[in-house]
Write a protein that holds these residues in place. Structure first.
Motif, mmCIF file in Angstrom:
data_model
loop_
_atom_site.group_PDB
_atom_site.id
_atom_site.type_symbol
_atom_site.label_atom_id
_atom_site.label_comp_id
_atom_site.label_asym_id
_atom_site.label_seq_id
_atom_site.Cartn_x
_atom_site.Cartn_y
_atom_site.Cartn_z
ATOM 1 N N GLY A 116 0.844 -1.203 0.000
ATOM 2 C CA GLY A 116 0.000 0.000 0.000
ATOM 3 C C GLY A 116 0.871 1.240 0.000
ATOM 4 N N PHE A 117 1.028 1.849 -1.163
ATOM 5 C CA PHE A 117 1.912 3.009 -1.303
ATOM 6 C C PHE A 117 1.399 4.165 -0.432
ATOM 7 C CE2 PHE A 117 4.272 5.667 -4.697
ATOM 8 C CZ PHE A 117 5.490 5.337 -4.156
ATOM 9 N N GLY A 118 0.068 4.350 -0.421
ATOM 10 C CA GLY A 118 -0.520 5.416 0.388
ATOM 11 C C GLY A 118 -0.497 5.098 1.877
ATOM 12 N N LEU A 119 -0.660 3.815 2.206
ATOM 13 C CA LEU A 119 -0.604 3.423 3.626
ATOM 14 C C LEU A 119 0.747 3.781 4.229
ATOM 15 C CD1 LEU A 119 -2.220 -0.156 3.743
ATOM 16 C CD2 LEU A 119 -3.243 2.021 4.413
ATOM 17 N N GLN A 120 1.782 3.768 3.362
ATOM 18 C CA GLN A 120 3.145 4.010 3.846
ATOM 19 C C GLN A 120 3.538 5.487 3.769
ATOM 20 O OE1 GLN A 120 4.310 1.308 5.149
ATOM 21 N NE2 GLN A 120 2.788 -0.012 4.188
ATOM 22 N N ALA A 121 2.603 6.326 3.336
ATOM 23 C CA ALA A 121 2.921 7.760 3.216
ATOM 24 C C ALA A 121 2.809 8.404 4.586
ATOM 25 C CB ALA A 121 1.978 8.425 2.225
ATOM 26 N N MET A 122 3.923 8.772 5.145
ATOM 27 C CA MET A 122 3.979 9.313 6.499
ATOM 28 C C MET A 122 3.658 10.812 6.471
ATOM 29 S SD MET A 122 4.677 6.791 8.419
ATOM 30 C CE MET A 122 3.911 5.537 7.415
ATOM 31 N N PRO A 123 3.286 11.387 7.619
ATOM 32 C CA PRO A 123 3.006 12.833 7.641
ATOM 33 C C PRO A 123 4.210 13.618 7.138
ATOM 34 C CG PRO A 123 2.441 11.812 9.746
ATOM 35 C CD PRO A 123 3.152 10.779 8.942
ATOM 36 N N LEU A 124 3.955 14.607 6.299
ATOM 37 C CA LEU A 124 5.045 15.410 5.753
ATOM 38 C C LEU A 124 5.546 16.383 6.815
ATOM 39 C CD1 LEU A 124 3.279 15.928 2.360
ATOM 40 C CD2 LEU A 124 5.475 14.759 2.644
#
Ligand SMILES: *[C@@H]1O[C@H](CO)[C@@H](O)[C@H](O)[C@H]1NC(C)=O
Ligand SMILES: *[C@@H]1O[C@H](CO)[C@@H](O)[C@H](O)[C@H]1NC(C)=O
Length: 732
Positions: free
Chosen positions: A380-388
Motif C-alpha cells: 500500500g503506497f498510500g498506507l506508507q505515506a507518512m506525515p510530511l
C-alpha cells in the motif's frame, strides 16, 4: 476551521493589516517593507481542515492512528470523486457487520475500503450544484483464506455486489496489522532465538522487517499467505538497516502466525558496528554542525494563488481533483486547463496515479533472491505515506491534506498531512527572448516560471519515494519521483576491497566495513487516463526517421522526417524506448482540430529511465510483466487499474497489464489509458551510505497542438513593486 472559512479569515486579516498600515504609514516604501516584514514573521502556512493550528501529530505507535478526534467528522462529500468520509466508513462497517459473510466469521480482515468511483460517464456529466451521485464503497475482504470484493451501496445500506476472486492468483494488499503482526512470530521459535543470540545480538535489540516473499512456484507457497522476516540490530543507532543479521530468515505463515522454516546461513558474517550511521540532526550537531547555506524560503506577500475547496484544487489556469488513496497514494482526477483564447476549461486527463512499483534486488542467493517488492499492491503506497514535515518536506507556503483510511476492522483512522500542495519558484524561466545588438531592436522579455506541486512521500520501510505531480501554466504536467531513504544492505565478512578476489560475487558495492549495497532496480508504473478535449482519443507514434536524399537532390546526404502512425490496436502501442529509432508519443483527439487543422493533442515525453533486463520467464518479472515495455495503451476499462493485478501479493502474473494488452483490443478513437514506467538501475555508491541523497526522474505530459499559440503569452513579468524586499535583521 473549514478551508473556505480559513481563506476568508486570511483574506480579511490581510485587509485589516493593510488598512492599519495605510492609516499609520502614508509612505509607500515603508508600507511595503512593513507589510512584507509582517509576512516574513507571520505564519503564512495553510494546514488541512483537520489541523488548523497544530498540524503535525506524529503517531508514536500504530495504535494511536485510530479514532483521531481532531478530524471534522461532519464532513460531507462535495464531489463525486471525494474520498469516503469518516461517517461513510462507519456506515460501511455497520452494513458489513450485518452481511452473512462477516456475521458468520469471527476472523476476517478488511484489506481495503475505498470510494467506488461512479461510472466515468456520470462523473463527466456531473456539475457543481447538481444532486450528488450515489455513494458507494469498494471493499476487499479476506475471510478464511478467500479474497472477496464487495460493493457497498451507502444509499440503500446494502451490499450491492459480492464476488470471490475465482481463478485469479494472489492475495489482497497487506494490512498494517498484517505487517506488524508477523514481526513477533519468529520469536516463538527457539531455533530463531538461538540463531540471533549466537551472533552476539541481544534479543532486546532486534528490529525486524516483514518482507513480501514473492512467488516462485514451489508447493510450500500454495494456498497460504507467506511472508519472510529478517532482522537487524538496533544497538547504538536508529539506522538499524546498516546492521543486518545476515543469513537469518524466518518463513512465516501470515494467517496462522506460525514459523514454517528458519534458514541460518553465513554464521561467520559479523553484524556491522553501525558507527557513524545515525542520520539525525541532533547527533550530527554533537559532532559539529555543517551549515553550508543561509536559511532560504519562498515568500508570497499576497498569499498563495491556489484555492482548495474540499478536494478540488484551482490554480492559475488549472483545475483538478485530488484525493489520497491507501494503495496509489495520490490520485489526480479531471485535470483541466483553461484555454486563454476561449476562457473555457479543457479536459486533459481524467485520472492519473502511480499504479504499481517493482523493486527487484539483484542477488540470487538464499537470503536475497525473493526481494522483489511490489510496493503498491503488497504494502500500500498510500498506507506508507507518512506525515510530511512542514518547512522541510514542503515549503512554508504549503497546504496539507489528510488521508482517511480504514484499519483492518474497518474503523477509520487519519493519515495526517499526507499530501502537500504548494507553489514552487525555483528561479527558472517560463519563456524569454532578448534581441542582440545586430538587430538594433532593444527588446528583452522574460517570464518567470512558477509551478504548482502536489507532493506525497511514502516510506516503504527503508526506502522513501517522493512522488510529485507538478503543473505548469504552459499546460505541461510533470510526474516526478525522487528516491531517498536508506539502502537495503547485506552483511559480509569483507572489510576492504583488497579482500574481494571476484567483485562480481559481491552483488553490489562495499559501502563500509562488512556492508554491501546490493544492486537493484526501481520501476514506478503510472496509470494515465488521458481525455484530451474529450474521452475518445487516438495514440499516435511519431517516428523520427532518417531520410537519405537521392543523388543530385541536395548537397545534403540526409535529414530527419516525422512519420506519424496511428495505433490501431493494443499491440501497436507496446513500446520500448530506443535512442537510435526515436519516436514521440502523442495522444490526440482526432475529431478536434486547431485553426490550421492539426488534431489537438498532448505528448508523453519520457525522461531518464531504465528497462528491466530480467528474463521474461523469471518469476518476479512475470509478476511484474507491466515493466516489459515502457509504454502501453489500453482501452478504458474500469476494472483494469492496477498494473500488476488487483491481487498482487504472491500473484503468479496472470492478471497483469501484459495479459490485458495482449488481448490486442482496438484503441483508435476510443477512450484510452496510457501506462508509462519510470525506471532506475541503482548500483549503490559510498555516498548512499548511511542515507541516500535524493535521485529523481520524471516524465512530462506536454501540450502538442492543443493550444493555438503559446498559452502564457499574456502573462505579465515580475515588476519591482510586486516583490518587496525582505531585509535581514540589523543584527545580521
Ligand atoms: C525468544 O526471545 C524472546 C525475547 O527475549 C522471548 O520473548 C521468547 O519467549 C523467546 N522464544 C522462545 C521460544 O524461547
Ligand atoms: C475489462 O477488464 C476485465 C479484467 O481484465 C476483463 O475481464 C474484461 O473482459 C474487460 N472488458 C473488456 C470489454 O475488455
Amino acid at each position: 476551521m473549514e478551508a473556505k472559512n480559513l481563506w476568508r479569515f486570511l483574506v480579511l486579516s490581510i485587509g485589516v493589516v493593510l488598512v492599519l498600515l495605510v492609516t499609520r504609514l502614508p509612505n509607500k516604501e515603508a508600507l511595503d517593507c512593513n507589510l512584507y516584514s509582517g509576512w516574513c514573521t507571520s505564519k503564512n502556512r495553510f494546514y488541512s481542515s483537520a489541523h488548523p493550528n497544530n498540524p503535525i501529530k506524529k503517531p508514536s505507535s500504530f495504535s494511536t492512528y485510530h479514532h483521531n478526534q481532531h478530524h471534522d467528522e461532519s464532513e460531507i462529500p462535495e464531489h463525486p470523486l471525494d474520498p469516503l468520509t469518516i461517517q461513510e466508513f462507519n456506515k460501511v462497517r455497520t452494513i458489513l457487520s450485518n452481511h452473512p459473510l462477516f456475521k458468520s466469521s469471527s476472523t476476517y480482515t478488511l484489506n481495503s475500503v475505498v470510494l467506488e468511483e461512479p461510472d466515468k460517464k456520470l462523473v463527466l456529466k456531473w456539475k457543481k450544484g447538481d444532486p450528488p451521485l450515489p455513494r458507494k464503497a469498494s471493499v476487499v475482504a479476506y475471510v478464511k483464506g478467500d479474497s472477496h470484493v464487495l460493493t457497498v451501496d451507502l444509499e440503500t445500506g446494502q451490499v450491492a455486489s459480492h464476488k470471490t476472486t475465482g481463478s485469479v492468483s494472489g492475495y489482497p494488499t497487506m494490512t498494517m496489522e498484517d505487517m506488524v503482526g508477523v514481526l513477533e512470530v519468529p520469536l516463538k521459535s527457539t531455533e530463531f532465538n538461538r540463531s540471533i543470540t549466537k551472533r552476539g545480538v541481544n534479543l532486546a535489540d532486534l528490529a525486524c522487517l516483514p518482507i513480501s516473499s514473492g512467488w516462485y512456484g514451489t508447493p510450500v507457497e500454495e494456498n497460504r499467505r507467506l511472508i519472510k522476516v529478517q532482522c537487524y540490530s538496533k544497538e547504538g543507532t536508529v539506522n538499524f538497516y546498516m546492521k543486518p543479521i545476515e543469513g537469518v530468515t524466518a518463513l512465516v505463515d501470515m494467517d496462522r502466525k506460525e514459523v514454517l522454516a528458519i534458514s541460518d546461513n553465513g554464521q561467520n558474517i559479523p553484524v556491522a558496528n553501525g558507527i557513524n550511521t545515525d542520520y539525525r540532526y541532533s547527533i550530527q550537531k554533537l559532532n559539529g554542525e555543517l551549515r553550508l547555506l543561509n536559511p532560504i524560503s519562498l515568500e508570497q506577500p499576497k498569499g498563495p494563488s491556489f484555492t482548495i475547496e474540499g478536494h478540488l484544487v484551482k490554480w492559475a489556469n488549472w483545475e483538478f481533483h485530488l484525493r489520497p488513496d491507501p494503495r496509489a497514494g495520490t490520485i489526480i482526477s479531471q485535470a483541466k486547463v483553461r484555454d486563454p483564447d476561449t476562457s473555457k476549461l479543457r479536459s486533459v486527463m481524467y485520472k492519473g496515479f502511480t499504479s504499481e512499483l517493482f523493486v527487484p534486488y539483484m542477488d540470487p542467493t538464499e537470503g536475497w533472491y525473493f526481494k522483489t517488492y511490489m510496493d503498491a499492491g503488497e504494502y500500500g503506497f498510500g498506507l506508507q505515506a507518512m506525515p510530511l514535515d512542514p518547512l522541510n518536506d514542503c515549503p512554508r507556503n504549503a497546504y496539507y491534506m489528510d488521508g482517511v483510511f480504514a484499519s483492518s476492522d474497518g474503523t477509520p483512522y487519519l493519515q495526517p498531512n499526507m499530501i502537500c500542495i504548494f507553489e514552487s519558484y525555483a528561479g527558472d524561466i517560463a519563456w524569454r527572448h532578448a534581441e542582440c545588438p545586430i538587430t538594433d531592436l532593444k527588446v528583452t522579455e522574460v517570464r518567470p516560471k512558477v509551478t504548482l506541486v502536489v507532493r506525497m512521500a511514502a516510506a516503504v520501510a527503508n526506502y522513501d519515494y517522493i512522488v510529485d505531480w507538478e503543473f505548469q501554466t504552459d499546460g505541461l504536467i510533470r510526474a516526478k519521483v525522487g528516491l531517498s531513504g536508506i539502502l537495503m544492505v547485506k552483511g559480509t565478512t569483507n572489510e576492504n576491497m583488497d579482500q574481494v578476489p571476484n567483485q562480481e560475487y559481491l552483488y553490489g558495492t562495499l559501502l563500509s566495513e562488512n556492508i554491501i549495497g546490493v544492486i537493484h532496480d526501481h520501476f514506478i508504473t503510472y496509470y494515465l487516463d488521458m481525455d484530451v478535449d474529450g474521452s475518445d482519443n487516438s495514440f499516435v507514434k511519431v517516428n523520427i526517421k532518417k531520410q537519405e536524399t537521392s543523388r543530385g537532390e541536395s548537397p545534403r546526404k540526409s535529414y530527419l522526417k516525422a512519420v506519424k502512425k496511428v495505433a490501431k490496436t493494443e499491440k501497436d502501442a507496446q513500446i520500448r524506448l530506443q535512442l537510435y529509432e526515436p519516436s514521440e508519443f502523442h495522444v490526440v483527439n482526432p475529431l478536434k482540430k486547431t485553426r490550421v487543422g492539426n488534431p489537438v493533442g498532448y505528448k508523453l515525453v519520457p525522461g531518464a529511465t531504465a528497462a528491466s533486463l530480467l528474463d521474461p520467464e523469471d518469476p518476479p518479472q512475470k509478476r511484474a510483466a507491466f515493466t516489459n515495455n515502457q509504454l502501453w495503451v489500453t482501452p478504458y476499462n474500469k476494472s483494469e487499474q492496477w498494473a500488476g493485478g488487483l491481487f498482487v501479493y504472491q500473484s503468479k502474473g496472470d492478471d497483469t497489464l501484459q495479459v490485458w494488452s495482449n488481448r490486442d483490443r482496438p484503441i483508435e478513437n476510443k477512450d484510452i489509458v496510457l501506462w508509462y514506467t519510470i525506471g532506475f538501475h541503482h548500483i549503490p555508491c559510498q555516498e548512499d551510505y548511511p542515507i541516500m541523497p535524493t535521485v529523481s526522474s520524471s516524465f512530462d505530459l506536454k501540450p502538442a497542438n492543443f493550444f493555438e499559440r503559446n498559452p502564457i503569452l499574456g502573462v505579465p513579468p515580475n515588476f519591482e513593486d510586486d516583490l518587496p524586499v525582505c531585509k535581514a535583521r540589523d543584527s545580521a
